[in-house]
Design an enzyme around this catalytic site. Structure first.
Site, short mmCIF file in Angstrom:
data_model
loop_
_atom_site.label_atom_id
_atom_site.label_comp_id
_atom_site.label_asym_id
_atom_site.label_seq_id
_atom_site.Cartn_x
_atom_site.Cartn_y
_atom_site.Cartn_z
N HIS A 81 0.84 -1.19 0.00
CA HIS A 81 0.00 0.00 0.00
C HIS A 81 0.88 1.25 0.00
CE1 HIS A 81 -2.41 -3.30 1.40
NE2 HIS A 81 -1.87 -3.26 2.62
N ARG B 37 26.45 19.96 14.03
CA ARG B 37 26.47 21.01 13.02
C ARG B 37 25.09 21.64 12.87
NH1 ARG B 37 29.73 16.90 10.36
NH2 ARG B 37 31.88 17.63 10.05
N SER B 38 25.04 22.81 12.26
CA SER B 38 23.76 23.47 11.99
C SER B 38 22.92 22.59 11.07
CB SER B 38 23.99 24.84 11.34
OG SER B 38 24.67 25.70 12.21
N SER C 47 17.42 21.54 17.49
CA SER C 47 16.27 22.33 17.94
C SER C 47 14.96 21.62 17.67
CB SER C 47 16.28 23.71 17.26
OG SER C 47 17.43 24.44 17.62
#
Length: 707
Positions: A83, A503-504, A509
């Protein structure tokens, strides 16, 4: 086929779709209850499992050309068990966006590819809350319950309107008597009686007309207050994703559309509709006077309607363009004012002015087109009105000359005709307002029809302890966007201090946003004290989680009001204690007004470091059991950071603390450091343990900062 038995794609699809509708699901429990033979969920058992989760499901057969009319996402069911979830249909491009359950990634399929996979069976899914939301969506029908609620006031308005129409009917009859009886027979006594009677009618008509306007304005003002209050409550209840996907100016422009609705409700449009409803009585009297003249009036009404219908779609398109350009201007203005420091620092005012001039010229041009078209519409209405007047004058004069109609009857007829045509003309002339209100309702509906964060039926649990568990977390912000978090499994014990580095863009966050329940993971569970956050009341959760971001916003209030924002009745002693922990008490005490100092819009009256320390105090003042520092100390000077770090032991005592930092010195004393890379946890351990591995990512980042 073997792989299909190893992985139950039906169960996986149910988990994803349930999470989409903010419904928590335990896959093991579903498997235990409905997959009794261990071969995976069949169609019947899948439908039963979905219904057990309070989902509204319906299996339908649809041809491919009808798929753009169904509610998405939906599950495409295949006999071989492979599916997939259909998330978007683009009929113009003949493309289909699906979520491939086997590859666990979104895919864009061409028409031929989709036809090869699609077998005609599709399952529509909706949560009960979303069904209720659709039934209660904001459009013109929203005002019906409001009108019913204030039906007594509207009935009073209706009664007053009846008397006004009766007075409007009597006045022409008085003029007929004066013209046909008084003037012919020089009946001064009759003239005096009629004058007194007409004066009484005029006085009552003025009083009742003013009373109707007052009653109507009073009731519509109540509706306006209810709508305004509902709008603001709904706006604050919308999820973070709503605001992140829209420009601030666009949202502000939509909210300001409430003014257009307010003006329409308190204007003459609705009273004109009431006046128009009584036209049947006037038609009966006019027919008694002259069927021929009445037919002229009757035939003119479709002309008014046809002209308005012809103008409407063009006018609506131009109004829509005007709104879009106004929203662009609002967004640009908000962006420019917010970034004024950057604009001045880079001396780009001429460039910004040039952009503004172009956008403003486009908006003014769009407004001019609307005005021109509205004027054409009004002049067309005037043309029809003048034409009807000329025809009635010519035909009426012939009837008077031939003796079929008296002069008094002709005057009375024209006065009655005016009572019919006047509201029609008013309605036609305010058709532009109605078109504007239609667009305003649609634009405002974008806010009011957007689903809010689910609060009803969610659990408000006791005070949390601080145990946090991420279980098989997979998350992306949109179905067609890259994976942000992939297979995250992490347990954080109560009272533990955790540092998260990487790392960014590695997902640090995002992980904390899941703790705050700003988002629901695509797969897996976030647990606090063993409770699934998908089932928890967001307000209950956020009251017990303190968050300090890199760039915090302060409200234009006093310092004490900002710190005690979540609990305005908090004692001053608690506020001062939190300020001392945050290293803010000393500089606050030096201010002229102390804790009563107004910080200005977004804290403009304070330095960046001062704003940050107040934000830290605000997060600490409620003594949260979970505290999140998301680059919280990066904007602080070294002295302020030293004060915070010196108090860190007191800050962390008795609570679970998560510190996200690029500056690794901030987290080196944490109980455990989590290293993330491309949405995955790649390393974890104490500072010294991670440094002992020279090839580790943590060692590499630490070496870069040491250099």
């Amino acid at each position: 086929m073997d792989s299909c038995h190893k992985i139950d794609y039906g169960l996986y699809a149910l988990e994803i779709l349930a999470q989409y509708h903010n419904v928590s699901v335990n896959p093991e429990e579903i498997k235990h209850r409905f997959d009794t033979d261990g071969t995976g969920l069949g169609l019947t058992s899948w439908l039963l499992a979905a219904k057990s989760l309070e989902l509204k499901v319906k299996q339908v057969k649809k041809t491919i050309d009808r798929l753009n009319f169904i509610s998405l996402p939906a599950l495409v069911w295949r006999e071989d068990g492979r599916h997939f979830i259909l998330t978007k249909v683009s009929k113009e491009a003949n493309r289909y966006l699906i979520f491939d359950l086997e590859q666990r990634n979104p895919r864009v399929l061409e028409q031929s590819e989709f036809e090869a996979l699609y077998q005609g069976h599709i399952i529509l899914i909706a949560s009960r809350s979303s069904v209720a939301g659709k039934l209660a969506k904001f459009d013109f029908t929203w005002f019906i319950p409001a009108i019913i609620k204030y039906r007594r006031i509207f009935i009073e308005t209706l009664v007053v309107s009846v008397f006004l129409q009766l007075f409007a009917l009597i006045t022409p009859l008085f003029f007929q008597v004066v013209m046909d009886k008084v003037l012919v027979h020089r009946g001064f006594s009759t003239l005096n009686v009629i004058t007194v009677a007409l004066s009484v009618v005029v006085v009552f008509e003025i009083i009742l007309s003013g009373l109707r306007t007052y009653i109507f304005a009073h009731s519509t003002s109540r509706i306006d207050v209810e709508l305004g209050a509902k709008l603001f409550r709904h706006l604050l209840a919308l999820p973070i994703s709503y605001f992140e996907s829209r420009r601030v100016g666009d949202t502000v422009a939509r909210v300001r559309e409430l003014d257009q609705i307010r003006n329409f409700l308190t204007g003459q449009a609705l009273t004109s509709v009431l006046d128009l409803l009584f036209s049947f009585i006037f038609f009966a009297v006019m027919w008694y006077y002259s069927p021929k003249l009445t037919l002229v009036i009757l035939f003119s009404l479709p002309c008014y309607a046809a002209w308005s219908v012809f103008i409407s779609p063009i006018l609506r398109r131009r109004l829509d363009d005007k709104f879009s350009r106004n929203a662009d201007n609002q967004s640009f203005l908000v962006e420019s004012v917010t970034a004024i420091n950057t604009i001045k620092a880079m001396a780009v005012s001429p460039q910004m002015t040039n952009i503004w001039d172009k956008q403003l010229a486009g908006y003014v041009a769009a407004g001019f087109k609307v005005t021109v078209l509205a004027t054409i519409g009004q002049q067309g209405i005037q043309l029809i009105q003048k034409t009807v007047m000329i025809i009635n004058l010519w035909l009426g004069a012939h009837l008077v000359i031939s003796g079929d109609l008296s002069i008094g009857q002709l005057i009375a007829f024209n006065m009655l005709a005016g009572q019919i045509v006047a509201p029609v003309i008013r309605l036609a002339q305010i058709w532009q307002d109605f078109q504007q209100v239609g667009i305003s309702v649609t634009r405002l509906g974008d806010v009011l029809n957007s689903p809010t964060e689910s609060y009803h039926g969610k659990l408000a649990l006791p005070e949390i302890n601080g145990d946090i568990t991420f279980r098989n977390i997979r998350f992306r912000y949109k179905p067609d966007s890259p994976v942000i978090l992939d297979n995250i499994n992490l347990s954080i014990k109560q009272g533990e201090v955790i540092g998260i580095v990487g790392r960014s863009g590695s997902g640090k966050s995002t992980l904390t946003k899941l703790i705050q329940r700003f988002y629901i993971p695509e797969n897996g569970q976030v647990l606090i004290d063993g409770h699934d956050l998908a089932l928890a009341d967001p307000n209950w959760l956020r009251r017990q989680v303190g968050v300090v971001l890199q760039d915090n916003v302060l409200l234009n209030r006093s310092i004490i009001d900002n710190i005690s924002l979540a609990n305005p009745g908090m004692s001053v002693e608690k506020v001062i204690y939190a300020a001392k922990l945050a290293g803010a008490h000393d500089f606050i005490s030096e201010l002229r007004e102390g804790y009563n100092t107004i910080v200005g819009e977004q804290g403009a009256g304070l330095s960046g470091g001062q704003r940050q320390r107040i934000a830290i105090a605000r997060a600490l003042v409620n003594n949260p059991k979970i505290l999140i520092f998301d680059e919280a100390t990066s904007a602080l000077d070294y002295e302020s950071e030293h004060i915070i770090m010196r108090n860190m032991h007191k800050i962390c005592k008795g609570r679970t603390v998560i510190i996200i930092a690029h500056r690794l010195s901030t987290v080196k004393n944490a109980d455990r450091i989590i290293v993330m890379e491309k949405g995955k946890i790649v390393e974890q351990g104490k500072h010294k343990e991670l440094l002992s591995e020279p090839e580790s990512l943590y060692s590499y980042l630490y070496q870069l900062q040491s250099d």
